[in-house]
Scaffold this motif. Structure first.
Motif, PDB file in Angstrom:
ATOM      1  N   THR A   1       9.857  11.754   3.110  1.00 45.17           N
ATOM      2  CA  THR A   1       9.989  11.850   1.657  1.00 45.17           C
ATOM      3  C   THR A   1       8.605  12.138   1.108  1.00 45.17           C
ATOM      4  OG1 THR A   1      11.727  10.182   1.703  1.00 45.17           O
ATOM      5  CG2 THR A   1      10.685  10.608  -0.421  1.00 45.17           C
ATOM      6  N   THR A   2       8.509  13.059   0.175  1.00 47.80           N
ATOM      7  CA  THR A   2       7.219  13.382  -0.429  1.00 47.80           C
ATOM      8  C   THR A   2       7.281  13.243  -1.936  1.00 47.80           C
ATOM      9  OG1 THR A   2       7.716  15.728  -0.600  1.00 47.80           O
ATOM     10  CG2 THR A   2       6.618  15.012   1.413  1.00 47.80           C
ATOM     11  N   SER A   3       6.114  13.161  -2.537  1.00 45.38           N
ATOM     12  CA  SER A   3       6.012  13.060  -3.982  1.00 45.38           C
ATOM     13  C   SER A   3       4.895  13.971  -4.462  1.00 45.38           C
ATOM     14  CB  SER A   3       5.710  11.626  -4.404  1.00 45.38           C
ATOM     15  OG  SER A   3       5.413  11.581  -5.779  1.00 45.38           O
ATOM     16  N   LEU A   4       5.213  14.827  -5.395  1.00 45.00           N
ATOM     17  CA  LEU A   4       4.188  15.694  -5.974  1.00 45.00           C
ATOM     18  C   LEU A   4       3.413  14.969  -7.060  1.00 45.00           C
ATOM     19  CD1 LEU A   4       6.232  18.997  -6.294  1.00 45.00           C
ATOM     20  CD2 LEU A   4       4.599  18.369  -4.516  1.00 45.00           C
ATOM     21  N   THR A   5       3.943  13.862  -7.536  1.00 43.26           N
ATOM     22  CA  THR A   5       3.286  13.140  -8.628  1.00 43.26           C
ATOM     23  C   THR A   5       2.313  12.094  -8.135  1.00 43.26           C
ATOM     24  OG1 THR A   5       5.066  11.502  -8.739  1.00 43.26           O
ATOM     25  CG2 THR A   5       5.261  13.452 -10.155  1.00 43.26           C
ATOM     26  N   ASN A   6       2.293  11.821  -6.857  1.00 41.59           N
ATOM     27  CA  ASN A   6       1.445  10.756  -6.321  1.00 41.59           C
ATOM     28  C   ASN A   6       0.321  11.366  -5.489  1.00 41.59           C
ATOM     29  OD1 ASN A   6       0.622   8.174  -5.911  1.00 41.59           O
ATOM     30  ND2 ASN A   6       2.068   7.742  -4.269  1.00 41.59           N
ATOM     31  N   SER A   7      -0.627  12.058  -6.141  1.00 42.24           N
ATOM     32  CA  SER A   7      -1.691  12.718  -5.393  1.00 42.24           C
ATOM     33  C   SER A   7      -3.050  12.198  -5.739  1.00 42.24           C
ATOM     34  CB  SER A   7      -1.648  14.211  -5.614  1.00 42.24           C
ATOM     35  OG  SER A   7      -1.620  14.522  -6.985  1.00 42.24           O
TER      36      SER A   7
ATOM     37  N   LEU B   1       0.813  -1.213   0.000  1.00 42.17           N
ATOM     38  CA  LEU B   1       0.000   0.000   0.000  1.00 42.17           C
ATOM     39  C   LEU B   1       0.851   1.270   0.000  1.00 42.17           C
ATOM     40  CD1 LEU B   1      -2.749  -1.010   2.599  1.00 42.17           C
ATOM     41  CD2 LEU B   1      -2.836  -1.197   0.105  1.00 42.17           C
ATOM     42  N   ALA B   2       2.145   1.139   0.218  1.00 39.15           N
ATOM     43  CA  ALA B   2       3.034   2.307   0.272  1.00 39.15           C
ATOM     44  C   ALA B   2       2.947   3.137  -0.995  1.00 39.15           C
ATOM     45  CB  ALA B   2       4.471   1.867   0.519  1.00 39.15           C
ATOM     46  N   ASN B   3       2.687   2.488  -2.124  1.00 41.46           N
ATOM     47  CA  ASN B   3       2.633   3.240  -3.380  1.00 41.46           C
ATOM     48  C   ASN B   3       1.396   4.123  -3.481  1.00 41.46           C
ATOM     49  OD1 ASN B   3       0.717   1.262  -3.800  1.00 41.46           O
ATOM     50  ND2 ASN B   3       1.461   0.674  -5.806  1.00 41.46           N
ATOM     51  N   LEU B   4       0.463   4.016  -2.541  1.00 46.42           N
ATOM     52  CA  LEU B   4      -0.722   4.876  -2.522  1.00 46.42           C
ATOM     53  C   LEU B   4      -0.478   6.183  -1.767  1.00 46.42           C
ATOM     54  CD1 LEU B   4      -3.427   2.181  -1.665  1.00 46.42           C
ATOM     55  CD2 LEU B   4      -2.847   3.093  -3.926  1.00 46.42           C
ATOM     56  N   ALA B   5       0.648   6.281  -1.096  1.00 42.37           N
ATOM     57  CA  ALA B   5       0.916   7.428  -0.227  1.00 42.37           C
ATOM     58  C   ALA B   5       1.423   8.641  -1.000  1.00 42.37           C
ATOM     59  CB  ALA B   5       1.936   7.045   0.839  1.00 42.37           C
ATOM     60  N   ASN B   6       1.231   9.800  -0.384  1.00 40.06           N
ATOM     61  CA  ASN B   6       1.781  11.056  -0.894  1.00 40.06           C
ATOM     62  C   ASN B   6       3.106  11.382  -0.214  1.00 40.06           C
ATOM     63  OD1 ASN B   6      -1.465  11.632  -0.608  1.00 40.06           O
ATOM     64  ND2 ASN B   6      -0.604  12.171  -2.578  1.00 40.06           N
ATOM     65  N   ALA B   7       3.314  10.792   0.958  1.00 38.37           N
ATOM     66  CA  ALA B   7       4.541  11.020   1.722  1.00 38.37           C
ATOM     67  C   ALA B   7       4.867   9.751   2.498  1.00 38.37           C
ATOM     68  CB  ALA B   7       4.378  12.202   2.676  1.00 38.37           C
ATOM     69  N   TRP B   8       6.152   9.599   2.800  1.00 38.40           N
ATOM     70  CA  TRP B   8       6.609   8.421   3.508  1.00 38.40           C
ATOM     71  C   TRP B   8       7.508   8.852   4.655  1.00 38.40           C
ATOM     72  CZ3 TRP B   8       6.378   9.454  -1.568  1.00 38.40           C
ATOM     73  CH2 TRP B   8       5.523   8.681  -2.344  1.00 38.40           C
ATOM     74  N   VAL B   9       7.228   8.322   5.838  1.00 37.05           N
ATOM     75  CA  VAL B   9       8.106   8.545   6.980  1.00 37.05           C
ATOM     76  C   VAL B   9       9.087   7.381   6.969  1.00 37.05           C
ATOM     77  CG1 VAL B   9       8.291   8.777   9.475  1.00 37.05           C
ATOM     78  CG2 VAL B   9       6.309   9.746   8.275  1.00 37.05           C
ATOM     79  N   GLU B  10      10.359   7.716   6.734  1.00 35.41           N
ATOM     80  CA  GLU B  10      11.403   6.699   6.611  1.00 35.41           C
ATOM     81  C   GLU B  10      11.734   6.110   7.978  1.00 35.41           C
ATOM     82  OE1 GLU B  10      12.333   5.848   3.596  1.00 35.41           O
ATOM     83  OE2 GLU B  10      11.387   7.521   2.543  1.00 35.41           O
ATOM     84  N   LYS B  11      12.506   5.053   7.988  1.00 41.97           N
ATOM     85  CA  LYS B  11      12.880   4.390   9.237  1.00 41.97           C
ATOM     86  C   LYS B  11      13.642   5.314  10.175  1.00 41.97           C
ATOM     87  CE  LYS B  11      12.757  -0.218   7.337  1.00 41.97           C
ATOM     88  NZ  LYS B  11      13.383  -1.529   7.242  1.00 41.97           N
ATOM     89  N   ASP B  12      14.344   6.303   9.617  1.00 41.97           N
ATOM     90  CA  ASP B  12      15.083   7.264  10.446  1.00 41.97           C
ATOM     91  C   ASP B  12      14.236   8.495  10.775  1.00 41.97           C
ATOM     92  OD1 ASP B  12      14.966   8.682   8.076  1.00 41.97           O
ATOM     93  OD2 ASP B  12      17.135   8.890   7.854  1.00 41.97           O
ATOM     94  N   TYR B  13      12.949   8.415  10.480  1.00 45.91           N
ATOM     95  CA  TYR B  13      11.950   9.478  10.736  1.00 45.91           C
ATOM     96  C   TYR B  13      12.046  10.679   9.794  1.00 45.91           C
ATOM     97  CZ  TYR B  13      11.022   6.767  14.926  1.00 45.91           C
ATOM     98  OH  TYR B  13      10.710   5.758  15.783  1.00 45.91           O
ATOM     99  N   SER B  14      12.921  10.609   8.806  1.00 39.02           N
ATOM    100  CA  SER B  14      12.914  11.663   7.790  1.00 39.02           C
ATOM    101  C   SER B  14      11.662  11.458   6.926  1.00 39.02           C
ATOM    102  CB  SER B  14      14.190  11.612   6.942  1.00 39.02           C
ATOM    103  OG  SER B  14      14.254  10.386   6.227  1.00 39.02           O
TER     104      SER B  14
END
Length: 93
Positions: free
Chosen positions: A87-93, A72-85
């Motif tokens: 990542t966002t995507s403007l193309t996945n909205s 389901l991760a590919n449905l997200a607009n942003a991802w909280v990485e394992k180090d808590y940083s």
């Protein structure tokens, strides 16, 4: 299954947290947490209120659930990485 009806017409934002929140319809923005049950085991050990929470059965259920949720991760607009940083995507909205 439980259901609750809320009157949130006056709200500007509604945050829904949950394992399967990414599959809700009509969301504006979704976030996927990349930490797995293996990554969070130390936290679960620290807060364990009973031995059952750390049983092999619970670990097996979490592993199965991870296999269901990870795609389901590919449905997200942003991802909280394992180090808590984040990542966002403007193309996945």
């Amino acid at each position: 299954r439980s259901e609750e009806i809320l009157d949130w017409r006056a709200a500007n934002i509604l945050i829904i947290e949950g394992t399967y929140a990414l599959i809700l319809e009509r969301t504006d923005y979704t976030v996927f947490m990349k930490r797995t049950h293996l990554d969070t085991r130390g936290n679960r050990l620290q807060r364990a209120r009973s031995e059952l929470e750390l049983s092999s059965f619970v670990e097996e259920v979490l592993a199965i659930e991870h296999g269901i949720v990870a795609p389901l991760a590919n449905l997200a607009n942003a991802w909280v990485e394992k180090d808590y940083s984040v990542t966002t995507s403007l193309t996945n909205s």
